[in-house]
Design a protein around this motif. Structure first.
Motif, mmCIF file in Angstrom:
data_model
loop_
_atom_site.group_PDB
_atom_site.id
_atom_site.type_symbol
_atom_site.label_atom_id
_atom_site.label_comp_id
_atom_site.label_asym_id
_atom_site.label_seq_id
_atom_site.Cartn_x
_atom_site.Cartn_y
_atom_site.Cartn_z
ATOM 1 N N ALA A 19 -28.242 68.179 54.048
ATOM 2 C CA ALA A 19 -28.645 66.666 53.563
ATOM 3 C C ALA A 19 -29.446 66.476 54.520
ATOM 4 O O ALA A 19 -30.562 67.677 54.663
ATOM 5 C CB ALA A 19 -26.861 66.353 55.085
ATOM 6 N N VAL A 20 -30.478 65.969 54.534
ATOM 7 C CA VAL A 20 -32.219 64.690 54.969
ATOM 8 C C VAL A 20 -32.267 63.834 55.390
ATOM 9 O O VAL A 20 -30.655 63.627 55.606
ATOM 10 C CB VAL A 20 -32.384 64.755 53.710
ATOM 11 C CG1 VAL A 20 -32.687 66.062 53.146
ATOM 12 C CG2 VAL A 20 -32.686 64.276 52.982
ATOM 13 N N MET A 21 -33.173 63.766 56.736
ATOM 14 C CA MET A 21 -32.875 62.596 57.281
ATOM 15 C C MET A 21 -33.671 62.404 56.801
ATOM 16 O O MET A 21 -34.968 62.467 56.880
ATOM 17 C CB MET A 21 -32.259 62.173 58.580
ATOM 18 C CG MET A 21 -30.939 62.327 59.061
ATOM 19 S SD MET A 21 -31.026 62.109 60.313
ATOM 20 C CE MET A 21 -30.677 60.622 61.442
ATOM 21 N N THR A 22 -34.471 61.239 57.268
ATOM 22 C CA THR A 22 -36.257 60.476 56.730
ATOM 23 C C THR A 22 -37.131 60.131 59.065
ATOM 24 O O THR A 22 -36.193 59.879 59.941
ATOM 25 C CB THR A 22 -36.371 59.068 56.397
ATOM 26 O OG1 THR A 22 -35.940 58.298 57.593
ATOM 27 C CG2 THR A 22 -35.183 58.968 55.253
ATOM 28 N N ARG A 61 -39.256 58.028 51.640
ATOM 29 C CA ARG A 61 -39.293 57.471 49.771
ATOM 30 C C ARG A 61 -38.373 59.194 49.653
ATOM 31 O O ARG A 61 -38.486 58.987 47.940
ATOM 32 C CB ARG A 61 -40.769 57.273 49.442
ATOM 33 C CG ARG A 61 -41.575 56.078 49.685
ATOM 34 C CD ARG A 61 -42.473 55.886 49.094
ATOM 35 N NE ARG A 61 -43.323 56.696 48.430
ATOM 36 C CZ ARG A 61 -44.637 56.656 48.018
ATOM 37 N NH1 ARG A 61 -45.323 55.202 48.599
ATOM 38 N NH2 ARG A 61 -45.727 58.083 47.594
ATOM 39 N N GLY A 62 -38.385 59.813 50.494
ATOM 40 C CA GLY A 62 -37.208 60.767 49.958
ATOM 41 C C GLY A 62 -38.525 61.952 49.451
ATOM 42 O O GLY A 62 -38.160 63.135 48.241
ATOM 43 N N GLY A 90 -41.780 67.548 44.659
ATOM 44 C CA GLY A 90 -40.875 67.048 45.729
ATOM 45 C C GLY A 90 -39.891 65.915 46.209
ATOM 46 O O GLY A 90 -40.708 65.960 46.896
ATOM 47 N N ARG A 91 -40.145 65.544 45.309
ATOM 48 C CA ARG A 91 -38.597 64.510 45.767
ATOM 49 C C ARG A 91 -37.322 65.051 45.737
ATOM 50 O O ARG A 91 -36.728 65.665 44.552
ATOM 51 C CB ARG A 91 -38.781 63.286 44.274
ATOM 52 C CG ARG A 91 -40.255 62.810 44.975
ATOM 53 C CD ARG A 91 -40.495 62.001 44.072
ATOM 54 N NE ARG A 91 -40.314 61.508 42.703
ATOM 55 C CZ ARG A 91 -40.550 61.395 41.473
ATOM 56 N NH1 ARG A 91 -41.589 60.662 41.434
ATOM 57 N NH2 ARG A 91 -40.648 61.850 39.967
ATOM 58 N N ILE A 92 -36.745 64.230 46.719
ATOM 59 C CA ILE A 92 -35.352 64.411 47.052
ATOM 60 C C ILE A 92 -34.453 63.023 46.373
ATOM 61 O O ILE A 92 -34.825 61.808 47.091
ATOM 62 C CB ILE A 92 -35.158 64.624 48.378
ATOM 63 C CG1 ILE A 92 -35.063 66.645 48.649
ATOM 64 C CG2 ILE A 92 -33.004 64.962 48.988
ATOM 65 C CD1 ILE A 92 -36.596 66.697 48.979
ATOM 66 N N ASP A 93 -32.806 63.536 46.224
ATOM 67 C CA ASP A 93 -32.726 62.104 45.572
ATOM 68 C C ASP A 93 -32.134 61.645 47.190
ATOM 69 O O ASP A 93 -30.490 61.762 47.357
ATOM 70 C CB ASP A 93 -30.846 62.004 44.180
ATOM 71 C CG ASP A 93 -30.434 60.887 44.196
ATOM 72 O OD1 ASP A 93 -30.926 59.591 44.546
ATOM 73 O OD2 ASP A 93 -30.029 60.689 43.306
#
Length: 106
Positions: A19-22, A61-62, A90-93
DNA sequence: GCCATGGCTAGTA
DNA sequence: GCCATGGCTAGTA
């Protein structure tokens, strides 16, 4: 170490694998929604010392926010190894992978 | 003064 | 693309 910095570090350590966070989300959770850039600073200076999962932090913006290609590639490969899809730019949904701590408390 | 942001706006199609 | 933002740090006194 200030309380704000301690909270930021604790939040980043709590991002689960896959998972990711901003930056802004972390800043808001730590108590100041306008301190996104401070989160950048902390990641830059403390990732190593605190063994932070720095690769799980992306911009609003992911996207992978790192500037250098080598570092971008490193982050992308860490994420993919955890099952997070990263496209050629380099974009993640975020719809799929954004971690929102509230989820844990159902 | 730094910084791996974020949010808004102007300008194009 | 522009620029306001803010917690921290290095560098000076």
């Amino acid at each position: 170490m200030t309380p704000f910095t301690e909270r930021v570090i604790a939040i980043i350590q709590g991002i689960p694998e896959g998972a990711v966070m901003t930056y802004g989300q972390i800043a808001a959770l730590a108590g100041n929604h306008r301190a996104a850039r401070q989160v950048v600073r902390i990641l830059h200076s403390s990732s190593r010392a605190y063994a932070l999962p720095w690769h799980r932090v992306v911009n609003a913006r992911g996207e992978i926010a790192l500037r250098e290609d080598a570092a971008r590639n490193e982050q992308a490969s860490y994420l993919e190894a955890e099952g997070v899809a990263v496209d050629g730019r380099g974009r993640i949904d975020l719809e799929k992978y954004l971690f929102t701590p509230d989820d844990s408390f159902g």
